[in-house]
Design a protein around this motif. Structure first.
Motif, PDB file in Angstrom:
ATOM      1  N   GLU A 265       4.740  -3.967  -8.360  1.00 38.22           N
ATOM      2  CA  GLU A 265       3.654  -4.084  -7.060  1.00 38.22           C
ATOM      3  C   GLU A 265       4.746  -5.480  -5.869  1.00 38.22           C
ATOM      4  O   GLU A 265       5.607  -6.257  -6.365  1.00 38.22           O
ATOM      5  CB  GLU A 265       2.428  -5.187  -7.319  1.00 38.22           C
ATOM      6  CG  GLU A 265       1.477  -5.137  -6.721  1.00 38.22           C
ATOM      7  CD  GLU A 265       1.276  -3.635  -5.909  1.00 38.22           C
ATOM      8  OE1 GLU A 265       1.172  -3.415  -4.926  1.00 38.22           O
ATOM      9  OE2 GLU A 265       0.417  -2.361  -6.489  1.00 38.22           O
ATOM     10  N   GLY A 266       3.802  -5.151  -4.966  1.00 37.82           N
ATOM     11  CA  GLY A 266       5.073  -5.989  -3.737  1.00 37.82           C
ATOM     12  C   GLY A 266       3.447  -5.951  -2.776  1.00 37.82           C
ATOM     13  O   GLY A 266       2.933  -5.080  -2.388  1.00 37.82           O
ATOM     14  N   TRP A 267       4.398  -7.201  -2.025  1.00 41.03           N
ATOM     15  CA  TRP A 267       3.273  -7.406  -0.690  1.00 41.03           C
ATOM     16  C   TRP A 267       4.598  -7.780   0.362  1.00 41.03           C
ATOM     17  O   TRP A 267       5.312  -9.081  -0.153  1.00 41.03           O
ATOM     18  CB  TRP A 267       2.297  -8.088  -0.405  1.00 41.03           C
ATOM     19  CG  TRP A 267       1.310  -8.654   0.797  1.00 41.03           C
ATOM     20  CD1 TRP A 267       1.934  -9.505   1.067  1.00 41.03           C
ATOM     21  CD2 TRP A 267       0.965  -7.643   1.561  1.00 41.03           C
ATOM     22  NE1 TRP A 267       1.507  -9.788   2.552  1.00 41.03           N
ATOM     23  CE2 TRP A 267       0.309  -8.485   2.510  1.00 41.03           C
ATOM     24  CE3 TRP A 267       0.065  -7.049   1.346  1.00 41.03           C
ATOM     25  CZ2 TRP A 267      -0.271  -8.193   3.338  1.00 41.03           C
ATOM     26  CZ3 TRP A 267      -0.456  -6.638   2.116  1.00 41.03           C
ATOM     27  CH2 TRP A 267      -1.084  -6.997   3.495  1.00 41.03           C
ATOM     28  N   TRP A 268       4.812  -7.119   1.595  1.00 39.78           N
ATOM     29  CA  TRP A 268       5.722  -7.284   2.742  1.00 39.78           C
ATOM     30  C   TRP A 268       5.380  -7.450   4.226  1.00 39.78           C
ATOM     31  O   TRP A 268       6.290  -7.513   4.532  1.00 39.78           O
ATOM     32  CB  TRP A 268       6.484  -5.832   2.695  1.00 39.78           C
ATOM     33  CG  TRP A 268       7.353  -5.322   0.692  1.00 39.78           C
ATOM     34  CD1 TRP A 268       6.751  -5.029   0.335  1.00 39.78           C
ATOM     35  CD2 TRP A 268       8.374  -6.322  -0.074  1.00 39.78           C
ATOM     36  NE1 TRP A 268       7.122  -5.076  -1.195  1.00 39.78           N
ATOM     37  CE2 TRP A 268       8.171  -5.800  -1.361  1.00 39.78           C
ATOM     38  CE3 TRP A 268       9.474  -7.599   0.227  1.00 39.78           C
ATOM     39  CZ2 TRP A 268       8.969  -5.922  -2.030  1.00 39.78           C
ATOM     40  CZ3 TRP A 268      10.338  -7.830  -0.778  1.00 39.78           C
ATOM     41  CH2 TRP A 268       9.685  -7.773  -2.158  1.00 39.78           C
TER      42      TRP A 268
ATOM     43  N   GLY B 256       1.768  -3.889   2.784  1.00 43.10           N
ATOM     44  CA  GLY B 256       1.284  -4.405   4.173  1.00 43.10           C
ATOM     45  C   GLY B 256       2.244  -4.007   5.806  1.00 43.10           C
ATOM     46  O   GLY B 256       3.070  -5.082   6.396  1.00 43.10           O
ATOM     47  N   LEU B 257       2.733  -2.954   5.105  1.00 43.07           N
ATOM     48  CA  LEU B 257       4.249  -2.480   5.988  1.00 43.07           C
ATOM     49  C   LEU B 257       3.690  -1.148   6.902  1.00 43.07           C
ATOM     50  O   LEU B 257       2.244  -0.345   5.967  1.00 43.07           O
ATOM     51  CB  LEU B 257       5.238  -1.805   5.133  1.00 43.07           C
ATOM     52  CG  LEU B 257       5.943  -3.407   4.501  1.00 43.07           C
ATOM     53  CD1 LEU B 257       6.380  -2.891   4.121  1.00 43.07           C
ATOM     54  CD2 LEU B 257       6.279  -4.119   5.318  1.00 43.07           C
ATOM     55  N   GLU B 258       3.782  -1.078   7.734  1.00 43.53           N
ATOM     56  CA  GLU B 258       3.490   0.141   8.315  1.00 43.53           C
ATOM     57  C   GLU B 258       4.399   1.075   8.273  1.00 43.53           C
ATOM     58  O   GLU B 258       5.483   1.297   8.922  1.00 43.53           O
ATOM     59  CB  GLU B 258       2.806   0.169   9.744  1.00 43.53           C
ATOM     60  CG  GLU B 258       1.618  -0.733  10.611  1.00 43.53           C
ATOM     61  CD  GLU B 258       0.601   0.062  10.556  1.00 43.53           C
ATOM     62  OE1 GLU B 258       0.504   1.010  10.950  1.00 43.53           O
ATOM     63  OE2 GLU B 258       0.052  -0.401   8.916  1.00 43.53           O
ATOM     64  N   VAL B 259       3.921   1.956   7.124  1.00 40.37           N
ATOM     65  CA  VAL B 259       5.069   3.172   6.798  1.00 40.37           C
ATOM     66  C   VAL B 259       4.863   4.499   7.493  1.00 40.37           C
ATOM     67  O   VAL B 259       3.705   5.210   7.900  1.00 40.37           O
ATOM     68  CB  VAL B 259       5.004   3.689   5.797  1.00 40.37           C
ATOM     69  CG1 VAL B 259       6.188   4.761   5.129  1.00 40.37           C
ATOM     70  CG2 VAL B 259       5.425   2.447   4.268  1.00 40.37           C
TER      71      VAL B 259
END
Length: 477
Positions: free
Chosen positions: A50-53, A142-145
């Motif tokens: 898991e992550g938050w970027w 947390g990222l706009e992909v």
């Protein structure tokens, strides 16, 4: 992007035992994946994690916005005016006599490219081409992909459509796939098998192009693989195919190890292999004299030897960028983000010698042999207008910070059905017998007749047919 090739060079002068000396008997009987599925056993996998970027701390008050939002690329008059001003102020240096592309991008040829970019290249026209496929953005970790999602337009009743995730590398972009997309989604119109049709999703790696750059250190191929898995789930794709080259091969390979139950098949036109150890050394030494003893074919021998010249020395010639980007990407990124001429030279040089090493002997770098300047500059523009060159190069820093042979994926193989397209002008050749050390269920291995590193961009029909051939074999298993 060529760390496994450096490992091959090192392994020719040192001894390391391979991670596993024996493969399950099921590999030879039809593939470990099918064996374990039939016997109800779970394939070893690596943790999804898991992550938050995004910037700041991960918000805990509400869940992440999972909506998929249409996106349109726009041509800004201000962007074009700024670009033209910078191009007009380019400071050129005098070229060496008869240097061709041996010193990098020929400065004489760069004047031609910059003149075309400034006076003839029509960004508005290219934006319309970019927008001919549907673009979207969605928020993940947390990222706009950013991604494009292309569906087949014409299907016969009951026709099966295969979901396919295609991932680009550096210094490419989603635009690399524009030539192959119609062949995959409407194959019957282009002389390919009309019965094997794909619904294709091509994302931009976070930090590349229109995908938001991570705000935190540590964003690696593991994080990208996880994000793209979540992307596929947002469309309800619990099973799908994968395809990749360059970084795309690393990302899709990891996804195959994270969620093997979701990956129906993995197709690659580039491989990152672990250190081959003693077996690799023996293969290299015996290969020129008795290739059949070490599992090499005549074509393998043709592509591998003389090994030092065709592999080790060529890698040394081509990987100066890698050492810079793997250590201090932001330093060179500052220059390239400020100078469009520098950015074009840095990127287009790769589209010369990575397409065909012999192009270094040409004054123009052979750039027009496989590409048009419009196509090449469109790819450069994706980096320029998004200011993403520095963040794209940080991917190398994250890779080498951990070190390939110490990552969890090296402890297990890739067991999903795998297809490999080996293009002759790729940086170096990896025979099937070497690939089997990592990819334990190779369904197809094709010696492609021509083409180099940017396979989908250079030879879309060859690559498209090979993908179809691979999927056809998997579907029959």
């Amino acid at each position: 992007m060529w760390s496994q090739l450096l490992d091959n060079g090192r392994s020719a002068f040192s001894y390391h035992w391979p991670h596993s000396l024996l493969l399950p008997a099921a590999v030879g009987l039809g593939g470990a994946l099918m064996y374990w599925r039939l016997h109800g056993q779970k394939i070893k996998s690596i943790e999804l994690g898991e992550g938050w970027w995004g910037p700041g701390e991960k918000p805990h008050t509400h869940g992440e916005d999972t909506s998929v939002r249409p996106f349109t690329i726009e041509a800004s008059a201000d962007d074009i005016e700024d670009l033209h001003r910078r191009l007009d102020g380019t400071r050129f240096f005098p070229p060496l006599e008869d240097s061709k592309f041996h010193y990098g991008f020929n400065s004489k040829q760069l004047k031609t490219v910059i003149s075309y970019w400034r006076n003839e290249f029509d960004w508005n026209k290219q934006v319309k081409i970019l927008n001919k496929y549907p673009h979207f953005k969605t928020t993940i970790e947390g990222l706009e992909v950013h991604f494009i999602h292309v569906k087949p337009l014409h299907l016969t009743p009951g026709q099966k459509v295969h979901p396919l995730l295609m991932v680009h590398g550096w210094p490419g972009s989603f635009y690399e796939f524009y030539r192959i997309l119609p062949l995959l989604t409407e194959p019957g119109n282009y002389g390919l098998d009309p019965n094997i049709v794909f619904e294709v999703i091509c994302p931009s790696i976070p930090g590349y192009g229109f995908s938001e750059a991570p705000s935190k250190k540590g964003f690696s191929a593991f994080a990208a693989a996880r994000i793209f898995y979540k992307l596929m789930l947002r469309f309800g794709f619990n099973e799908f195919y994968l395809q990749g080259g360059d970084w795309g091969s690393r990302i899709t390979g990891l996804l195959s190890q994270m969620k093997p139950e979701s990956v129906k098949g993995l197709h690659l036109n580039f491989m990152i292999l672990p250190n081959g150890g003693l077996g690799r050394l023996i293969s290299l030494l015996i290969g020129p004299y008795a290739p059949w003893l070490v599992g090499l074919t005549r074509e393998d021998v043709k592509r591998l030897y003389p090994y030092m010249e065709k592999n080790v020395f060529r890698i040394l010639q081509e990987t100066g960028y890698l050492h810079i980007q793997a250590t201090k990407p932001d330093t060179i990124g500052s220059a390239l983000n400020d100078s469009p001429a520098g950015l074009a030279a840095y990127i287009l040089e790769k589209f010369s010698t990575w397409t065909d090493n012999s192009f270094r002997d040409l004054e123009d770098g052979g750039l027009d042999r496989k590409f048009s300047l419009d196509d090449l500059l469109t790819n450069v523009m994706i980096y320029w207008i998004t200011g993403s060159i520095a963040s794209s190069m940080r991917f190398y820093k994250e890779y080498f910070t951990r070190g390939y042979n110490s990552t969890p994926d090296t402890k297990i193989g890739v067991y999903v059905p795998t297809g490999i397209a080996a293009f002759p002008c790729e940086m170096a050749h990896a025979p099937r017998v070497w690939a089997k050390q990592k990819f334990r269920n190779i369904v197809s291995f094709s010696y492609m007749p021509r083409g180099g590193h940017f396979a989908a961009f250079e030879e879309p029909e060859l690559l498209g047919r090979d993908i179809q051939n691979f999927v056809s074999k998997v579907e029959k298993m």
